[in-house]
Design an enzyme around this catalytic site. Structure first.
Site, short mmCIF file in Angstrom:
data_model
loop_
_atom_site.label_atom_id
_atom_site.label_comp_id
_atom_site.label_asym_id
_atom_site.label_seq_id
_atom_site.Cartn_x
_atom_site.Cartn_y
_atom_site.Cartn_z
N LYS A 173 -9.40 -1.68 4.28
CA LYS A 173 -9.33 -2.44 3.04
C LYS A 173 -8.14 -3.38 3.11
O LYS A 173 -6.99 -2.98 2.94
CB LYS A 173 -9.16 -1.52 1.83
CG LYS A 173 -9.34 -2.31 0.54
CD LYS A 173 -8.58 -1.79 -0.64
CE LYS A 173 -7.19 -2.32 -0.77
NZ LYS A 173 -7.06 -3.76 -1.05
N GLU A 247 3.83 2.93 5.36
CA GLU A 247 4.81 1.93 5.81
C GLU A 247 5.15 1.10 4.59
O GLU A 247 4.35 0.29 4.14
CB GLU A 247 4.20 1.03 6.90
CG GLU A 247 3.88 1.73 8.19
CD GLU A 247 5.12 2.08 8.99
OE1 GLU A 247 6.20 1.52 8.73
OE2 GLU A 247 5.00 2.94 9.87
N CYS A 281 8.67 -7.16 5.92
CA CYS A 281 9.23 -5.89 5.43
C CYS A 281 10.61 -5.63 6.01
O CYS A 281 11.45 -5.01 5.38
CB CYS A 281 8.29 -4.75 5.75
SG CYS A 281 7.79 -4.73 7.48
N GLU A 382 14.20 -5.06 -2.90
CA GLU A 382 13.56 -5.90 -1.91
C GLU A 382 13.21 -7.24 -2.58
O GLU A 382 12.60 -7.25 -3.65
CB GLU A 382 12.27 -5.20 -1.44
CG GLU A 382 11.60 -5.89 -0.30
CD GLU A 382 10.32 -5.17 0.15
OE1 GLU A 382 9.53 -4.77 -0.71
OE2 GLU A 382 10.14 -5.02 1.37
P1 NAD Z 1 0.95 -3.67 -2.37
O1 NAD Z 1 1.51 -2.31 -2.39
O2 NAD Z 1 0.83 -4.40 -3.64
O3 NAD Z 1 -0.49 -3.69 -1.73
C1 NAD Z 1 -0.76 -3.21 -0.43
C2 NAD Z 1 -2.21 -2.82 -0.34
O4 NAD Z 1 -2.45 -1.68 -1.17
C3 NAD Z 1 -3.19 -3.88 -0.82
O5 NAD Z 1 -4.33 -3.81 0.01
C4 NAD Z 1 -3.50 -3.42 -2.23
O6 NAD Z 1 -4.75 -3.89 -2.69
C5 NAD Z 1 -3.50 -1.92 -2.08
N1 NAD Z 1 -3.17 -1.16 -3.29
C6 NAD Z 1 -2.41 -1.54 -4.34
N2 NAD Z 1 -2.31 -0.53 -5.22
C7 NAD Z 1 -2.99 0.52 -4.71
C8 NAD Z 1 -3.25 1.86 -5.16
N3 NAD Z 1 -2.75 2.31 -6.30
N4 NAD Z 1 -3.99 2.67 -4.38
C9 NAD Z 1 -4.46 2.22 -3.20
N5 NAD Z 1 -4.28 0.97 -2.74
C10 NAD Z 1 -3.54 0.12 -3.48
O7 NAD Z 1 1.85 -4.44 -1.30
P2 NAD Z 1 1.78 -5.97 -0.92
O8 NAD Z 1 2.40 -6.73 -2.06
O9 NAD Z 1 0.43 -6.36 -0.45
O10 NAD Z 1 2.74 -6.01 0.37
C11 NAD Z 1 4.10 -6.17 0.27
C12 NAD Z 1 4.83 -4.86 0.51
O11 NAD Z 1 4.43 -4.32 1.77
C13 NAD Z 1 6.32 -5.03 0.62
O12 NAD Z 1 6.99 -4.03 -0.10
C14 NAD Z 1 6.59 -4.89 2.10
O13 NAD Z 1 7.89 -4.48 2.41
C15 NAD Z 1 5.57 -3.90 2.51
N6 NAD Z 1 5.33 -3.99 3.95
C16 NAD Z 1 5.81 -2.98 4.75
C17 NAD Z 1 5.63 -3.05 6.14
C18 NAD Z 1 6.17 -1.98 7.04
O14 NAD Z 1 5.85 -1.99 8.22
N7 NAD Z 1 6.97 -1.04 6.57
C19 NAD Z 1 4.94 -4.14 6.69
C20 NAD Z 1 4.45 -5.13 5.85
C21 NAD Z 1 4.66 -5.03 4.47
#
Ligand code: NAD
Length: 488
Positions: A173, A247, A281, A382
């Site tokens: 997804k 992650e 990230c 962040e």
């Molecule tokens: P997000 O948490 O809003 O969404 C990530 C994914 O989760 C999306 O596909 C979203 O649709 C889904 N999602 C959202 N709420 C959910 C729920 N309650 N249950 C299941 N799925 C859900 O994050 P984002 O804004 O897309 O990405 C940015 C974040 O990702 C930042 O905090 C960044 O640091 C982190 N990130 C971490 C890494 C790492 O390797 N540690 C890498 C890239 C991004």
């Protein structure tokens, strides 16, 4: 106009509710695609297909076949690298150079895991001669993979390659803001003729992710994204005690000591903070500078910022694209204002760049805030945008304490010519990656992941494959004899 579909049980199909979502190019704010917006019901169909495939033909797949499959995927990614990079830049706003780098890294990830899978074998344990005792690695089962919008296909590859390589079936997804490269990747998978249900794509919003996290037919959920969603996934996963990999975000200190090579440190500080407009990230947005060089270092950074070329990622001269969404744009500006209100000094940026070309799209100037203190929000939260905050420290102990004083623990960097200090800091910093005299390098051979609130588990490296396996002790007694222990 691109129109994407879901891919379930080896078939392309529209979502049950036939809903779609407009996908926007962040540089021009133009609609570039209509993406299939799945719901929980679509996720349930995909889970059922993945379950049937796992319990059926895919269980018979061999290590050799799966290693070959991963190599074949790498070849197809190479073949379509230009189109994939174009879609990634169109959808995320990142420069084409960055997207092309991502595609190279994605192919390398599949090749790396192909090699690991091919070398996989069970271990034979020491045991009596009439016993065969083996330790076997087996797939976990059905894997739900949930990815974010900043590195859409790269983050997917870090999950898909080990998951398929280990013999699992998957439902991916992608973020509903950036589904295009995952959709194109699924077209590549479709070319391979895998058994139906082994690979499924359900694009959509949080509810699709939540269904994957909650379903008792999903054995493992691997998530990359923010802490709020991560927490809710962790709670949802308790239903069947499924495996989880998280992650999450980071607040990554980039610590510069006075004895560092300052030319390199200034250069890398910019790269740490402004690569992909800071939407990384592991972005080094939290710069910590030793007192004696602080003013000079801030002045040198300030002199470079106006020279950063902001523009459409498709223009060859562009060094930094827009941020991905209106929501991010607002959030970043809000945090910059909060920093100023708490007493930080705005040295450069902090607003939309001037000019007609930046009137539409989610543009931000590279921003430098100085005189930041560890207790300010901008030093703790962040930012996920093109912002550097500069803090001053006097001693190694003070730098270490402040750097570790964060709920996160993803990545940190230290700049010094003193090897002793480099070693002490590397050991004492509580982060999953610590770079010395460098910033940002990662590769498939080294593990990636966070301490503390930056996540659970690791991706890449040997451990990145192990996370997708169960360990079984298989004990075969070739010559059983009655023991007469009870009632003989
Ligand atoms: P997000 O948490 O809003 O969404 C990530 C994914 O989760 C999306 O596909 C979203 O649709 C889904 N999602 C959202 N709420 C959910 C729920 N309650 N249950 C299941 N799925 C859900 O994050 P984002 O804004 O897309 O990405 C940015 C974040 O990702 C930042 O905090 C960044 O640091 C982190 N990130 C971490 C890494 C790492 O390797 N540690 C890498 C890239 C991004």
């Amino acid at each position: 106009m691109i129109k994407t579909q879901l891919y379930i049980d080896g078939q392309w199909r529209a979502p049950l509710e036939n809903a779609s979502r407009e996908i926007v190019n962040p540089a021009l704010e133009e609609v570039i695609a209509q993406a299939a917006e799945g719901t929980r019901a679509d996720a349930r169909l995909a889970i059922a297909a993945a379950r049937a495939a796992f319990d059926g033909p895919w269980r018979q797949s061999t290590i050799r076949e799966r290693a070959k499959l991963l190599n074949r995927i790498a070849e197809l990614v190479d073949r379509d690298a230009d189109e994939l990079a174009r879609l990634e830049s169109l959808n995320t706003g990142k420069t084409l150079t960055e997207s092309k780098t991502d595609m190279g890294d994605i192919a390398a990830t599949f090749r790396y895991f192909a090699g690991l899978v091919a070398a996989e074998s069970g271990a034979v344990n020491e045991a009596p001669h009439h016993v065969i005792s083996r330790t076997l690695r087996e797939p976990v089962g059905v894997c739900g993979l949930i990815t974010p919008w900043n590195y859409p296909l790269l983050q997917a590859a870090w999950k898909i390659a080990p998951a398929l390589g280990a013999g699992n079936t998957v439902i991916i997804k992608p973020s509903n803001l950036t589904p295009l490269t995952t959709w194109h990747f699924t077209r590549l998978i479709d070319e391979l003729g895998l058994p139906p249900g082994v690979f499924n794509l359900v694009s959509g919003g949080a509810e699709v992710g939540a269904e994957l996290a909650e379903s008792r037919d999903v054995d493992l959920v691997s998530f990359t994204g923010g802490a709020v969603a991560g927490e809710s996934i962790m709670k949802a996963a308790t239903g069947n005690f499924k495996r989880i990999g998280l992650e999450l975000g980071g607040k990554n200190p980039n610590i510069v000591f006075a004895d560092a090579d300052l030319d390199a440190a200034v250069d890398y500080a910019l790269n740490a903070a402004f690569f992909h407009a800071g939407q990384v990230c592991s972005a080094g947005s939290r710069l910590m500078i030793e007192d004696s060089i602080y003013d000079e270092f801030v002045a040198r950074l300030a002199a470079r910022l106006p020279r950063i070329v902001i523009g459409n990622g498709f223009h060859a001269e562009t060094q930094m694209g827009p941020v991905q969404s209106a929501h991010q744009h607002e959030k970043i500006l809000g945090l910059v204002q909060a920093g100023i209100a708490e007493g930080a000094r705005l040295v450069y940026g902090g607003k939309r760049p001037a000019g007609e070309v930046y009137a539409r799209g989610f543009w931000l100037e590279p921003t430098l805030l100085a005189d930041v203190r560890p207790d300010m929000r901008i030093a703790k939260e962040e930012i996920f945008g093109p912002v550097i905050t500069a803090e001053r420290f006097v001693s190694e102990e003070e730098a270490l304490r402040a750097a570790n004083d964060t709920p996160y623990g993803l990545a940190a960097a230290v700049w010094t010519r003193d090897l002793d200090k480099a070693n002490r800091m590397s050991r004492a910093l509580r982060f999953g990656t610590v770079w010395v005299n460098d910033y940002h390098p990662y590769f498939p051979e080294a593990p990636w992941g966070g301490y503390k609130a930056s996540g659970i588990g690791r991706e890449l490296a040997r451990i990145g494959l192990d996370e997708y396996t169960e360990l079984k002790h298989s004990y075969i007694n070739l010559a059983p004899k009655a023991m007469g222990w009870f009632g003989a």
